[in-house]
Enzyme design. Structure first.
Site, mmCIF file in Angstrom:
data_model
loop_
_atom_site.group_PDB
_atom_site.id
_atom_site.type_symbol
_atom_site.label_atom_id
_atom_site.label_comp_id
_atom_site.label_asym_id
_atom_site.label_seq_id
_atom_site.Cartn_x
_atom_site.Cartn_y
_atom_site.Cartn_z
ATOM 1 C CG ASP A 45 -2.054 0.910 1.166
ATOM 2 O OD1 ASP A 45 -2.008 1.843 0.337
ATOM 3 O OD2 ASP A 45 -3.017 0.726 1.922
ATOM 4 C CG ASP A 46 -0.290 4.845 0.091
ATOM 5 O OD1 ASP A 46 -1.061 4.478 -0.811
ATOM 6 O OD2 ASP A 46 -0.619 5.645 0.989
ATOM 7 C CE LYS A 139 -6.288 0.315 1.950
ATOM 8 N NZ LYS A 139 -5.383 1.476 2.042
ATOM 9 C CB SER A 166 -6.794 3.406 4.708
ATOM 10 O OG SER A 166 -6.852 3.299 3.320
ATOM 11 C CG ASN A 298 -1.799 4.435 -4.429
ATOM 12 O OD1 ASN A 298 -2.890 3.985 -4.101
ATOM 13 N ND2 ASN A 298 -0.934 4.911 -3.552
#
Ligand SMILES: *[C@@H]1O[C@H](CO)[C@@H](O)[C@H](O)[C@H]1NC(C)=O
Ligand SMILES: *[C@@H]1O[C@H](CO)[C@@H](O)[C@H](O)[C@H]1NC(C)=O
Ligand SMILES: *[C@@H]1O[C@H](CO)[C@@H](O)[C@H](O)[C@H]1NC(C)=O
Ligand SMILES: *[C@@H]1O[C@H](CO)[C@@H](O)[C@H](O)[C@H]1NC(C)=O
Length: 522
Positions: A45-46, A139, A166, A298
């Site tokens: 994530d991120d 998630k 999140s 992302n």
């Protein structure tokens, strides 16, 4: 003691006969079963393009991901379908751009009543038709809804364990041992109920204990792999980490252990979890028949500054349609099929997993729906892939503006650019900041990403590129003609009835009462 010679021989003959008959009845199914690979998708994530040692970060540590890269293929031009979370996950699971499925604009919140529409076909549903066991750990972020309508168990997954969005969409009580509250700059959602941990469609823990969450993800993932392997079933595991989304957290063993601060600690814990999953595959003796695919939803959240990720040499980060928003690390391993130590510069996307995995499983693609992915097996086998286009939608797409950018071969044309809060209000590059409002470019900004991956040198108004811009424009128009925008699920009203609460109906809501009995507060 062993059976006597005679009965031993007899049973041998009998079992050989049974085997022979089985082989004669179902020769195709048998060989297909041998071939159908297990699939493990590891989704960070991120995590930005520049965050892993494999992608050049000087102080990050991620030894298991480095090993995965050495044993498989590293992508240098791999794209997530969106610069933010929910739409990116919708596209990964459906093989379709988020605007088609209605997962726009932005992301689902803790009180969203919408979700990924139940009539969308997910990879899990497709693989289930071929006898796969399916699980998602971690998630989800494609909606919970009133009455848990949109949870993964209604989308083709046999099993779910995890926080469904999140972990900054809930008050974050604890990030670091010993019981240190998350930092003031961590922007947790104190207006909502505590982060729930679901098992299937039941809340088993609220608020989530972040310090032990990753180890429980590993435990559930390992149990799932081992159970399917024991049963001889092919399996699909989608392990979607909370790491490395802010607020950064890590278990006791990882706190203060990295050279890169809190982000580095969280990354180390993610990497440990990857290592545990890889060793479970080995112990279950399915390693050679398993495609492992690691990537990120992302680019990095630059607004979290030192506690956020890094896009490396790419421009801006999460939330933008610059390369830093959507080009992400990606690593594929499948011993004997994907060459070790390989690296590709070919274009590929999270959108491509759907058709690739469906084909590997021998499953038909859903009929009557437009897919945006292409089979990436040729790339994995060092052949020419068929993707030469990639389309960029912003964080909050709008039919009035449509696509922001188009990549065609090595070129990228920006029709619109816009900064975004996740790329940091104080970014040294003013183009990334939210103050950089939507700007239309005519002629489009044009970059040759092979020569200029950082999008610095605009070729858009040079005469020799006008023909190319016309070609790109035609491709854009052709694509947009195929896009029917799904009704927005994210714009549906929000309601406290959709907020996960262990004691539904309790008071005082939301903060005072939704906790599970074993709950504690630091
Ligand atoms: C799902 O249903 C909606 C509403 O009826 C419809 O507009 C959409 O096209 C359907 N999507 C798919 C993939 O069938
Ligand atoms: C949720 O479930 C309750 C109880 O079964 C029902 O009364 C209500 O209509 C449901 N709501 C939605 C939006 O499905
Ligand atoms: C981690 O470092 C911080 C800051 O130096 C310190 O306050 C904290 O006690 C340390 N935690 C552990 C588990 O070592
Ligand atoms: C080239 O394009 C940029 C951006 O579209 C524009 O700002 C600039 O004025 C143009 N330069 C020339 C010489 O046309």
């Amino acid at each position: 003691m062993a059976a006597t010679g005679k009965t031993g021989n007899l049973s041998l003959v009998l079992s050989s006969l049974v085997l022979l008959v089985l082989l004669m009845i179902t020769p195709l199914t048998w060989s297909q079963m041998q071939k159908r690979p297990n699939i493990v998708v590891l989704f960070a994530d991120d995590l930005g393009y520049g965050d892993l040692p494999t992608y050049g970060h000087p102080t990050s540590s991620a030894p298991h991901l480095e090993r995965l890269a050495q044993e498989g293929m590293v992508f240098t031009q791999f794209y997530s379908s969106s610069p933010v979370c929910s739409p990116s996950r919708a596209a990964l699971l459906t093989g379709r751009y988020q605007v088609r499925s209605g997962v726009w604009p932005g992301v689902f919140w803790a009180d969203s009543t919408g979700g990924l529409p139940l009539n969308e076909t997910t990879i899990a549903e497709v693989l289930k038709t071929q006898g796969y066991d399916t699980a998602i750990i971690g998630k989800w972020h494609l909606g919970v809804g009133v009455n848990q309508t949109y949870l993964p168990t209604n989308h083709g997954f046999d099993y779910y364990y995890g926080v469904p969005y999140s972990h900054d969409m809930c008050p974050c009580p604890v990030c670091f041992w010993p019981n240190v509250p998350c930092g003031l700059n961590d922007n947790c959602g104190s207006q909502w109920t505590g982060c729930p941990v679901y098992e299937n469609d039941r809340i088993v823990e609220q608020p989530a204990d972040l310090l032990t969450l990753s180890s429980r993800y590993v435990k559930q993932a390992s149990r799932f792999i081992q159970t399917s392997a024991d049963r001889g079933n092919p399996f699909f595991l989608y392990l979607a980490f909370q790491h490395t989304h802010h607020p950064q957290f890590a278990g006791v063993e990882f706190t203060n252990t990295s050279a890169r601060g809190k982000f580095g600690d969280a990354l180390l814990e993610l990497d440990w979890a990857v290592g545990e999953v890889l060793s479970t595959l080995q112990q279950a003796m399915v390693q050679d028949n398993t495609l492992v695919f690691f990537t990120s939803d992302n680019g990095p959240s630059l607004r979290n500054e030192q506690r956020g990720g890094n896009a490396g040499l790419l421009k801006c980060g999460k939330g933008t349609t610059y390369e830093g928003g959507q080009r992400v690390p990606a690593i594929a391993r499948w011993p004997g099929v994907i060459s070790a130590h390989s690296r590709t510069t070919q274009l590929a996307s999270t959108l491509d997993l759907f058709p690739t995995l469906a084909k590997l499983a021998g499953a038909p693609l859903p009929s009557g729906v437009i897919l945006d992915g292409v089979d990436m097996m040729p790339i994995l086998q060092n052949k020419q892939g068929s993707r030469d286009l990639f389309f960029y939608y912003p964080t909050s797409p709008d039919p009035q503006y449509g696509l922001y950018a188009v990549r065609y071969k090595q070129y990228k044309a920006h029709y619109y650019t816009q900064g975004q809060v996740n790329s940091n209000p104080n970014n040294h590059d003013p183009d990334c900041r939210p103050s950089a409002q939507r700007t239309r470019h005519d002629p489009p900004l044009l970059f040759n990403l092979n020569n200029d991956p950082s999008e610095q040198f605009n070729l858009g108004n040079m005469s020799q590129y006008q023909q190319l811009l016309k070609t790109i424009d035609t491709k854009k128009v052709e694509f947009e003609k195929t896009v029917v925008w799904g009704e927005s699920e994210i714009a549906k009203h929000s309601s406290p009835d959709a907020e996960p609460c262990y004691n539904r109906g309790c008071q005082p809501f939301p903060l005072g009462c939704c906790h599970t009995p074993q709950w504690w507060w630091p």
